[in-house]
Design a protein around this motif. Structure first.
Motif, PDB file in Angstrom:
ATOM      1  N   PRO A   1       0.455  -1.199  -0.148  1.00 50.16           N
ATOM      2  CA  PRO A   1       0.123   0.040   0.123  1.00 50.16           C
ATOM      3  C   PRO A   1       0.751   1.374   0.183  1.00 50.16           C
ATOM      4  O   PRO A   1       0.407   2.256  -0.555  1.00 50.16           O
ATOM      5  CB  PRO A   1      -0.930  -0.094   1.269  1.00 50.16           C
ATOM      6  CG  PRO A   1      -0.881  -1.523   1.783  1.00 50.16           C
ATOM      7  CD  PRO A   1       0.162  -2.288   1.060  1.00 50.16           C
TER       8      PRO A   1
ATOM      9  N   GLN B   1       1.570   1.963  -3.477  1.00 56.99           N
ATOM     10  CA  GLN B   1       0.314   1.924  -4.177  1.00 56.99           C
ATOM     11  C   GLN B   1      -0.174   3.600  -3.983  1.00 56.99           C
ATOM     12  O   GLN B   1      -0.756   4.394  -4.793  1.00 56.99           O
ATOM     13  CB  GLN B   1      -0.867   1.247  -3.647  1.00 56.99           C
ATOM     14  CG  GLN B   1      -0.666  -0.234  -4.249  1.00 56.99           C
ATOM     15  CD  GLN B   1      -1.758  -1.200  -3.850  1.00 56.99           C
ATOM     16  OE1 GLN B   1      -2.004  -1.243  -2.513  1.00 56.99           O
ATOM     17  NE2 GLN B   1      -2.247  -2.017  -4.416  1.00 56.99           N
TER      18      GLN B   1
ATOM     19  N   MET C   1      -8.907  11.211  -3.571  1.00 55.48           N
ATOM     20  CA  MET C   1      -8.147  10.047  -3.064  1.00 55.48           C
ATOM     21  C   MET C   1      -6.763  10.695  -3.323  1.00 55.48           C
ATOM     22  O   MET C   1      -5.967  10.290  -2.828  1.00 55.48           O
ATOM     23  CB  MET C   1      -8.426   8.769  -3.718  1.00 55.48           C
ATOM     24  CG  MET C   1      -9.922   8.252  -3.311  1.00 55.48           C
ATOM     25  SD  MET C   1      -9.889   7.644  -1.650  1.00 55.48           S
ATOM     26  CE  MET C   1     -11.606   7.154  -1.279  1.00 55.48           C
TER      27      MET C   1
ATOM     28  N   VAL D   1      -5.714   4.688   1.695  1.00 54.16           N
ATOM     29  CA  VAL D   1      -6.589   4.587   0.432  1.00 54.16           C
ATOM     30  C   VAL D   1      -6.479   3.046  -0.171  1.00 54.16           C
ATOM     31  O   VAL D   1      -7.464   2.496  -0.374  1.00 54.16           O
ATOM     32  CB  VAL D   1      -6.280   5.544  -0.616  1.00 54.16           C
ATOM     33  CG1 VAL D   1      -6.912   5.405  -1.882  1.00 54.16           C
ATOM     34  CG2 VAL D   1      -6.619   6.970  -0.096  1.00 54.16           C
ATOM     35  N   PRO D   2      -5.141   2.862  -0.205  1.00 54.97           N
ATOM     36  CA  PRO D   2      -5.136   1.286  -0.681  1.00 54.97           C
ATOM     37  C   PRO D   2      -5.776   0.081   0.259  1.00 54.97           C
ATOM     38  O   PRO D   2      -6.401  -0.630  -0.167  1.00 54.97           O
ATOM     39  CB  PRO D   2      -3.739   1.144  -0.753  1.00 54.97           C
ATOM     40  CG  PRO D   2      -2.912   2.447  -0.951  1.00 54.97           C
ATOM     41  CD  PRO D   2      -4.034   3.314  -0.113  1.00 54.97           C
ATOM     42  N   VAL D   3      -5.558   0.516   1.426  1.00 58.04           N
ATOM     43  CA  VAL D   3      -6.046  -0.571   2.417  1.00 58.04           C
ATOM     44  C   VAL D   3      -7.576  -0.325   2.331  1.00 58.04           C
ATOM     45  O   VAL D   3      -8.189  -1.535   2.340  1.00 58.04           O
ATOM     46  CB  VAL D   3      -5.547  -0.269   3.882  1.00 58.04           C
ATOM     47  CG1 VAL D   3      -6.546  -1.171   4.991  1.00 58.04           C
ATOM     48  CG2 VAL D   3      -4.448  -0.881   4.026  1.00 58.04           C
ATOM     49  N   ARG D   4      -8.333   0.637   2.488  1.00 59.71           N
ATOM     50  CA  ARG D   4      -9.730   0.640   2.265  1.00 59.71           C
ATOM     51  C   ARG D   4     -10.256  -0.071   0.924  1.00 59.71           C
ATOM     52  O   ARG D   4     -10.966  -0.755   0.950  1.00 59.71           O
ATOM     53  CB  ARG D   4     -10.187   2.149   2.144  1.00 59.71           C
ATOM     54  CG  ARG D   4     -11.545   2.364   2.341  1.00 59.71           C
ATOM     55  CD  ARG D   4     -11.825   3.867   2.272  1.00 59.71           C
ATOM     56  NE  ARG D   4     -13.420   4.188   1.962  1.00 59.71           N
ATOM     57  CZ  ARG D   4     -13.965   4.484   0.817  1.00 59.71           C
ATOM     58  NH1 ARG D   4     -13.025   4.169  -0.240  1.00 59.71           N
ATOM     59  NH2 ARG D   4     -15.116   4.491   0.785  1.00 59.71           N
ATOM     60  N   ASP D   5      -9.393   0.267  -0.200  1.00 61.55           N
ATOM     61  CA  ASP D   5      -9.739  -0.060  -1.525  1.00 61.55           C
ATOM     62  C   ASP D   5      -9.744  -1.981  -1.261  1.00 61.55           C
ATOM     63  O   ASP D   5     -10.268  -2.655  -1.827  1.00 61.55           O
ATOM     64  CB  ASP D   5      -8.673   0.104  -2.414  1.00 61.55           C
ATOM     65  CG  ASP D   5      -9.356   0.636  -3.643  1.00 61.55           C
ATOM     66  OD1 ASP D   5     -10.378   1.182  -3.590  1.00 61.55           O
ATOM     67  OD2 ASP D   5      -8.739   0.575  -4.650  1.00 61.55           O
ATOM     68  N   LEU D   6      -8.379  -2.337  -1.054  1.00 62.96           N
ATOM     69  CA  LEU D   6      -8.373  -3.961  -0.646  1.00 62.96           C
ATOM     70  C   LEU D   6      -9.425  -4.467   0.086  1.00 62.96           C
ATOM     71  O   LEU D   6     -10.126  -5.446  -0.313  1.00 62.96           O
ATOM     72  CB  LEU D   6      -6.946  -4.210  -0.069  1.00 62.96           C
ATOM     73  CG  LEU D   6      -6.738  -5.321   0.381  1.00 62.96           C
ATOM     74  CD1 LEU D   6      -6.476  -6.262  -0.887  1.00 62.96           C
ATOM     75  CD2 LEU D   6      -5.476  -5.617   1.360  1.00 62.96           C
ATOM     76  N   THR D   7      -9.699  -3.708   1.347  1.00 69.24           N
ATOM     77  CA  THR D   7     -10.768  -4.440   2.056  1.00 69.24           C
ATOM     78  C   THR D   7     -12.233  -4.415   1.230  1.00 69.24           C
ATOM     79  O   THR D   7     -13.114  -5.369   1.318  1.00 69.24           O
ATOM     80  CB  THR D   7     -10.844  -3.433   3.281  1.00 69.24           C
ATOM     81  OG1 THR D   7      -9.845  -3.363   3.839  1.00 69.24           O
ATOM     82  CG2 THR D   7     -11.781  -4.139   4.342  1.00 69.24           C
TER      83      THR D   7
END
Lengths: 295, 281
Positions: A32, A35, A263, B129-135
Motif C-alpha cells: 500500500p 500504491q 483520493m 486509500v489502498p487498504v480501504r480499497d483492498l478491504t
C-alpha cells in the motif's frame, strides 16, 4: 523429497516461518505504501476512472493554504510534544522512592496512557468547555475573562496538544521509571562520594545510563506527534475554520469525508507526511542497525 | 538509587513528600475525576448549573440510560469482535516471524527485520486509500473481520520486533543441543522455544488488546455503521447526538474506557514489561 528436506530444512525453515507474517505485512503495509505513491499522480474519486494528471496534485499542494496550516501545526505538535520527554523524566524521578503505597501511585500516574484517545479528547473538551468547563472557570477567575480554547484559532492547537501530552507524559514516565530501576547503584554511590548531587548527578551520571530509555521515549514521542489524528478529529474536527488541522487529519478530510473523495490529492498529502516521517524513521533505523551489527 | 531515598532526608522533607504525592496525583487525574463525577451527576444538576458542587444524588441511571438509549452494548461487542481475533492472529504470526529472525542466520535477516520495524512506524494515512480499497475488493468493508485483518497485519510489525528480541535473549545452547540430538526445526519451535515465550505472549496480549481497543482511525476508515463500529468510533457518533448532554457523554466515555483499564490493572506487570522492553539494556 524427504532427503532434500532433511538436508536443507535449516535453509528453508526461516522462510516457511516467515511466510504467513511477511505475506500479511506486505499485503497490508508494504505494498500500500507504493500504491499510495502511485495514486498521488491521479485524479480519482475512489469509484470511477483514475485519470493520470502527473504532478498536478503536488503543484496544487504548493498553493494550498490549508496545507501550510497543517504543516505548521505539525511542527508545533512535534516541538511541544517532545516536552513529554523531560516532563516524564521529572515525574519518574519524583516517584522513584520506596514509600508506602508508591506502587499504586505509579500505576495511577500511568493511567492516562491506558485510556483511548477518544476518551481523552472528550475529557479535555469538557475541561475546556466554555462557560462551565473547569479550565474555562479557572481562567475566568484569574483573568476575569474566560477563553473558549477550542473555539479560538490562536489557542486551539495548543489546547489539543496539552490533551495529547497527558497520556504521552505517562508513557515516557513509565519508560524512565524502568530505566531508573536499573541504574547501577555502585556508580551512583561512587559519584556521591565524589560530591556529585542534584543536577550534576542527573546530567553526568544518571542520564548517560538512561540512554536506551531516552531513545525509545524520543522515538515514540516523535512518531506519536506526527501521527496525531484522533484528538484533532474528536475535539475540533479540524476547526475552527480548519485552524487546528494537521497533515494526517487534512489528508483524511480530503480523501474520505463529507468534503469530498479526492483520493489522489489525499494520497499526495500522505506522501508528504510519509516523507517527513521517513527522515525520522531512517534515523531510528540507522541507530538500531548500528547497535545490532556492533553486537 | 537516584534520587536519594526520601527516608534519608530530614523529617520536614519527608512530610512534604508524603503530602505532595496525593496532591500531585489529584492534579494529574483532574480531567478524569471531573468526568467520573459528571457521569454520576443527574441531568437536573447540570441544567441548574451545578457543575462542580456535590451531585444532589448519585445518578447511576445515567449509565442505565446510555445502555438503554444507545447501541453502546453493540459497539462494545464489536470492539471485542475486532480485538480478540487481532490479539490471537498477531501472536500466531509473530511467534513464527520472531522465531525465524532470532534463530536463523541468513543474508537478508536484518533487512526483513528492519522492514517490519520501519513499517510499524509509517503514518496510517499512507496506507489508508489502498487498504480501504483492498478491504472493499475482498468484500470485507464495513465488517469487523475486515478491520481485524488489517490490525493483524499491521501489529505483526511491532510484535515481530518484540518477539525477535525476546527469543534472541534466550540461551542459544538449548537450540544447538536439540539440533545435535537431531530434533527437527518445527519441533524445536513447538517444544523448546514456544514454552519459553509465555511471558512475551502474556505481555503482548495485554498490549495489543489495549492498542486495538483504543484504535479510532481505522475504525472510522473501515467501518461505517452501528452494526460494525467499535466503541471508539461509536462514542464519537454518540457524542454528535448527545450535544451538551455531558452526563451521558461522560458515562459513555467511562464505559468505553473500562475494558482496557481492567485489563491493565489485572495484568499490570506484563503490561509494563511489554511497554518498556528495550528501555534497559
Amino acid at each position: 523429497m524427504q532427503a532434500y528436506w532433511k538436508r536443507s530444512q535449516r535453509k528453508l525453515a526461516p522462510w516457511l516461518f516467515l511466510a504467513p507474517g511477511l505475506a500479511m505485512f506486505a499485503l497490508y503495509v508494504i505494498i500500500p505504501i507504493f500504491q499510495s505513491m502511485a495514486i498521488s499522480f491521479y485524479d480519482w474519486d475512489g469509484l470511477g476512472e483514475k485519470i493520470w494528471i502527473g504532478t498536478a496534485n503536488y503543484v496544487e499542494l504548493i498553493d494550498d493554504d490549508a496545507f501550510y496550516t497543517s504543516l505548521k501545526n505539525n511542527v508545533i505538535w512535534l516541538v511541544l510534544y517532545l516536552l513529554a520527554v523531560p516532563a516524564g523524566l521529572m515525574i519518574a524521578i519524583f516517584l522513584n522512592q520506596t514509600v508506602w503505597g508508591i506502587r499504586a501511585y505509579k500505576s495511577l500516574f500511568f493511567f492516562p496512557f491506558v485510556i483511548s484517545q477518544v476518551v481523552v479528547g472528550l475529557m479535555f473538551s469538557w475541561f475546556y468547555a466554555p462557560n462551565f468547563g473547569l479550565f474555562y472557570k479557572l481562567i475566568e477567575t484569574v483573568t476575569g475573562d474566560g477563553v473558549a480554547i477550542l473555539a479560538d484559532e490562536r489557542f486551539v492547537t495548543y489546547g489539543i496538544i496539552v490533551a495529547g501530552l497527558w497520556p504521552q507524559i505517562a508513557y515516557v514516565m513509565i519508560l524512565y521509571l524502568t530505566g531508573l530501576n536499573n541504574v547501577a547503584p555502585d556508580q551512583v554511590e561512587a559519584a556521591r562520594l565524589d560530591g556529585a548531587k542534584g543536577w550534576r548527578m542527573l546530567w553526568y551520571v544518571i542520564l548517560p545510563q538512561l540512554r536506551p530509555a531516552t531513545f525509545i521515549a524520543v522515538v515514540v514521542t516523535v512518531i506519536g506527534a506526527l501521527r496525531s489524528f484522533d484528538l484533532v478529529s474528536i475535539m475540533t474536527n479540524g476547526g475552527p475554520y480548519g485552524s487546528s488541522r494537521v497533515l494526517s487529519f487534512y489528508m483524511y478530510e480530503q480523501a474520505l469525508s463529507e468534503y469530498g473523495y479526492r483520493m489522489g490529492y489525499g494520497a499526495a498529502i500522505a506522501v508528504v507526511l510519509f516523507a517527513i516521517m521517513m527522515v525520522f524513521i531512517s534515523g531510528f533505523i540507522w541507530k538500531m542497525w548500528r547497535d545490532e551489527t556492533e553486537r | 538509587m537516584f534520587p536519594r531515598p526520601i527516608q534519608q532526608a530530614p523529617r520536614a522533607s519527608r512530610i512534604a513528600y508524603q503530602v505532595a504525592l496525593p496532591v500531585a496525583l489529584l492534579l494529574w487525574l483532574l480531567p478524569l475525576l471531573g468526568v467520573a463525577m459528571t457521569s454520576v451527576r443527574p441531568a437536573s444538576d447540570l441544567a441548574q448549573g451545578n457543575y462542580f458542587g456535590m451531585p444532589s444524588y448519585l445518578a447511576f441511571e445515567n449509565y442505565a440510560d446510555v445502555f438503554r438509549n444507545s447501541p453502546i452494548a453493540h459497539y462494545i461487542l464489536n470492539s471485542f469482535k475486532v480485538t480478540i481475533p487481532t490479539v490471537i492472529g498477531c501472536l500466531v504470526l509473530s511467534c513464527m516471524t520472531g522465531f525465524a529472525l532470532a534463530i536463523y542466520k541468513f543474508r537478508s535477516n536484518l533487512l526483513v527485520f528492519f522492514l517490519f520495524v520501519a513499517g510499524n512506524f509509517v503514518p496510517f494515512q499512507i496506507l489508508m486509500v489502498p487498504v480501504r480499497d483492498l478491504t472493499l475488493s475482498l468484500g470485507l468493508y464495513n465488517s469487523t473481520l475486515g478491520l481485524a485483518l488489517f490490525h493483524i497485519a499491521f501489529q505483526t510489525g511491532f510484535c515481530t520486533l518484540f518477539m525477535r528480541n525476546f527469543i534472541k535473549a534466550l540461551p542459544f545452547e538449548l537450540i544447538e543441543a536439540a539440533r545435535v540430538e537431531g530434533v527437527s526445526e518445527v519441533r524445536i519451535f513447538w517444544f523448546i522455544v514456544l514454552p519459553l515465550m509465555r511471558p512475551a505472549i502474556a505481555a503482548l496480549s495485554v498490549l495489543i488488546f489495549t492498542f486495538i481497543w483504543n484504535d479510532y482511525f481505522w475504525a472510522t476508515v473501515l467501518t461505517t455503521s452501528a452494526e460494525t463500529q467499535p466503541v471508539t468510533a461509536g462514542l464519537n457518533s454518540l457524542n454528535g447526538q448527545w450535544v451538551a448532554a455531558w452526563h451521558l457523554v461522560s458515562a459513555g466515555s467511562i464505559i468505553a474506557a473500562l475494558p482496557p483499564v481492567v485489563m491493565f490493572f489485572a495484568m499490570q506487570k506484563h503490561f509494563i514489561a511489554g511497554l518498556t522492553l528495550g528501555a534497559v539494556k
